[in-house]
Design an enzyme around this catalytic site. Structure first.
Site, short mmCIF file in Angstrom:
data_model
loop_
_atom_site.label_atom_id
_atom_site.label_comp_id
_atom_site.label_asym_id
_atom_site.label_seq_id
_atom_site.Cartn_x
_atom_site.Cartn_y
_atom_site.Cartn_z
N ASP A 72 -22.03 75.58 56.61
CA ASP A 72 -23.46 75.83 56.45
C ASP A 72 -24.03 75.25 55.16
O ASP A 72 -25.24 75.11 55.03
CB ASP A 72 -23.73 77.35 56.48
CG ASP A 72 -23.49 77.93 57.86
OD1 ASP A 72 -23.76 77.22 58.84
OD2 ASP A 72 -23.03 79.08 57.95
N MET A 116 -25.73 74.53 64.64
CA MET A 116 -25.51 75.79 63.92
C MET A 116 -26.37 75.87 62.65
O MET A 116 -26.76 74.85 62.10
CB MET A 116 -24.03 75.94 63.57
CG MET A 116 -23.16 76.33 64.76
SD MET A 116 -21.41 76.49 64.26
CE MET A 116 -20.69 77.17 65.78
N LEU A 120 -17.36 72.83 68.28
CA LEU A 120 -16.80 71.54 67.84
C LEU A 120 -17.38 71.08 66.51
O LEU A 120 -16.72 70.38 65.76
CB LEU A 120 -16.99 70.49 68.93
CG LEU A 120 -15.99 70.65 70.07
CD1 LEU A 120 -16.40 69.83 71.27
CD2 LEU A 120 -14.58 70.26 69.62
N ARG A 124 -17.69 72.62 63.90
CA ARG A 124 -16.90 73.12 62.77
C ARG A 124 -15.40 72.84 62.95
O ARG A 124 -14.61 73.07 62.03
CB ARG A 124 -17.13 74.62 62.56
CG ARG A 124 -16.54 75.51 63.63
CD ARG A 124 -16.86 76.98 63.35
NE ARG A 124 -16.17 77.82 64.32
CZ ARG A 124 -16.57 79.03 64.70
NH1 ARG A 124 -17.68 79.53 64.18
NH2 ARG A 124 -15.89 79.73 65.56
#
Lengths: 442, 442
Positions: free
Chosen positions: B147, B193, B305, B307
């Site tokens: 992140d 994400m 995927l 990460r």
């Protein structure tokens, strides 16, 4: 019979794109040039675009050796693809006459079409029409489909790279599933392309090895899917394992032929060929697992990337795609028509294969499924025979040509712009004899 | 102040896994060994596992140089991760006493925790407790999160590889979108994400280059999302372009704070930290586009995927992850506690960065968002500053170690098996002084 002086070649791409389809285009171009053809035209969006007068001179696009290497590593159909199915000859003879007039105007000797089942139907019909009308244009098909469902060939280019991506990604997803513990375990369901043939879904078994258990269950569309039996199996597995990974084909159906994705409230529609577009098989099954077992679930669709992930392509696949492009061009040059190039496998390991040409009438519109004996008795996995079959096709890597940290592709100017389509069919204009222009990049 | 004879180190992994988290683990192990520690223990599933007496001796796992290289290329937390948040000290002092008793029994000098915001909270609390109780165990944090939302550091390991995967995949999806023509155009919406921070979604702009237009619109969660304005923009774009690609963060919200995914009928639940688990932002927006504009749509979730895709990791990222592992260990060895390693960027291109240690109290529980000035005025793209920032972090590749066509990972025996958890907390057993056993592979 063949002309003494060679004229031009035209090549098109059709059906769903793959990571290898442009390598075949490079193979056709190279062999046509090597064999002394004057020009290689590329149909823009296949036969459909050709009918609208859309084509390019490929020498303006493949100007250097580096261009050719970039093209081999560029995913998606470089020329644009189509899902246009020709009517039967007796239904619309005028359409065929139009196509042949266009081909004659372009002084075409050889017509190469890179595609799958539906594209081979195009080769079949055009070569039939040539025979009926006495045209000496040769029509040869070059196999391409991630689905691997073409008849008479050991396998199809595009499948190996898709299989490598699927095996690799499924392995990474399985590993990721290990990382966090959950209260009641978790079930990850991965949805893989393949309406009727389970070749792609079966490739998830490639994740299995000395360092990974592989997916826990694999469901192909060749066998009926039993939702209750599936839930029972999951329940039992969760007693022994924290994280269960299941690979399912988008096309799995119940015993009475209903798509699993139809059991939920998902959107569906029918494409130009009458194929049902499916969505949500994994999502639906996750909802059922969640409701009946109460554990954490995650639905993952590999989606477009399984056919477009050039960054994870198979060297065997990219080289074989190039090879069949050349073999199709060679066959047409030597007088074959109404044929498709196929692979004949000589041995599994070390892998050896050769190409032949076969009658396209025996290939078109026929789907090759995974043999029953390559699926386990209880229908929840593939056998070692399946893995032995697919393993050679994923060998070796093709390093992307990286620029600034991202793979570089061969750019086609103006490709993304919207075509101003006319209301009525375009009058085809014969190409003027102009100098080859230098391509301008943006 | 420091002991003269060095004893043991313990290291844990916490929070969401990344493609680089194990490279940091390798860095911690290597530096601890180089600096003369006797044993490096690894917590199984972080502090939560440690409390249940679960840990390993890492020397049994990293036996060779090849093991270390495999570990650096293995996605997901090798040791297992957890989302366990420690209570405040005054809420449950006994828990802290238990942890410290375990650490004392294991003769731990240094405690390294590889993780993000919530994991730095653990470092903060444990180092506070050590100060209160006079323990000389040092607690140092090693940053990790795809992140990229940790405060005080230029960036976090894990982000670069995720950004490279996102840029590469989005580019391939855009290219795939070119292949087939559609009646009324098509809109592909890619969900990426990032609950509150748009670093990952913004990385989709990396697809833009000399050979690709990049996504057409990018929506980060930092700004409110206007569904009607979005539909208007799409409608206008479709007049000029066949295929529109939009990158959206899973966390985009309306002006009144409602998640877009909540506007549909999608399932949601809350995880242990009270974060909302989102699903279906792209799916919902596709449904709206389909209903209001009537064109073809496709929703793609990059899902796990982004990460876990070690096969597409950034060399800068994997090496920097290794570097911060070493830097965290070095800091702890030299007496630092309650600190986290951060990156200070010296220049963008050629890229240069160095590490420092900062007070974890200033980092824990703070989220670093994309600056407003790095998002375009109309909120539909990132600026060149954003791209200049992320570009160095995706440079270079780490070739996976390929075995039989698939990346090899470092295997941990028995990892996937279900732990037989006791009904009441385990009594921690002090490790017997045994010989290091040779690991057996399956």
């Amino acid at each position: 019979m063949l002309r003494k002086e060679k004229r031009n070649v035209i090549v098109g791409q059709s059906g769903g794109p793959t990571a290898a389809i442009n390598s075949s285009l490079a193979g056709v171009y190279r062999t046509a040039m090597d064999r002394g053809y004057k020009k290689v035209y590329g149909m823009i969006h296949g036969v459909q675009g050709l009918l609208e007068g859309r084509y390019v001179d490929l020498s303006e696009h493949i100007q250097t050796g580096l261009d050719a290497e970039l093209l081999k590593r560029t995913p998606s159909a470089y020329l644009g693809s189509c899902r246009y199915k020709l009517p039967n000859i007796h239904e619309n003879e005028d359409l065929y006459k139009t196509i042949f007039r266009i081909l004659d105007d372009l002084e075409i000797d050889c017509f190469i079409y890179i595609g799958g089942n539906d594209s081979m139907d195009t080769i079949k019909k055009l070569s039939d029409f040539a025979i009926i009308t006495g045209s000496d244009i040769r029509f040869v098909g070059c196999p391409k489909t991630i689905d691997n469902d073409l008849a008479l060939t050991d396998h199809t280019p595009g499948y190996g790279s898709a299989a490598k991506y699927i095996g690799t990604s499924v392995k990474e997803i399985i590993r990721d599933g290990w990382s966090l513990e959950t209260k009641n375990g978790q079930v990850i369901i991965i949805e893989i392309m393949g309406r009727n043939a389970g070749w792609l879904t079966g490739a998830s078994a490639l994740a299995k090895g000395e360092d990974c258990d592989g997916p826990d269950l694999i469901y192909l569309p060749e066998l009926p899917f039993d939702v209750d039996g599936f839930i029972d199996k999951i329940g039992n597995m969760l007693k022994k394992k924290e994280s269960i990974v299941v690979a399912v084909s988008e096309g799995i159906r119940t015993a009475d032929g209903k798509y699993i994705s139809e059991l939920g409230n998902t959107i569906e529609y029918v494409d130009a060929f009458g194929h049902k577009q499916l969505t949500g098989t994994a999502r639906y099954l996750c909802d059922v697992v969640s409701a009946k077992i109460g554990c954490k679930t995650r639905a993952i669709e590999l989606s477009t990337l399984q056919r477009a992930a050039s960054h994870c392509s198979s060297r065997v696949d990219i080289l074989e795609a190039y090879e069949v492009g050349g073999a199709a061009m060679k066959a047409a040059d030597e007088g074959d028509t109404g044929k498709m190039v196929v692979f004949i496998r000589l041995s599994d390991d070390p892998y050896q294969a050769t190409t032949e040409v076969k009658d396209v009438h025996k290939i078109a519109n026929d789907e090759r499924l995974v043999p029953r004996e390559w699926i386990t008795k209880d229908g929840t996995y593939v056998t070692q025979e399946f893995i032995t079959y697919v393993r050679p096709l994923i060998q070796g890597d093709v390093a992307p040509i990286m620029v600034d940290g991202i793979p570089r592709h061969l750019y086609r100017p103006g490709f993304q712009e919207k075509l101003q389509k006319p209301d009525k069919p375009v009058k085809f204009e014969k190409p003027a004899k102009t100098e080859t222009k230098k391509r301008t990049r943006k």
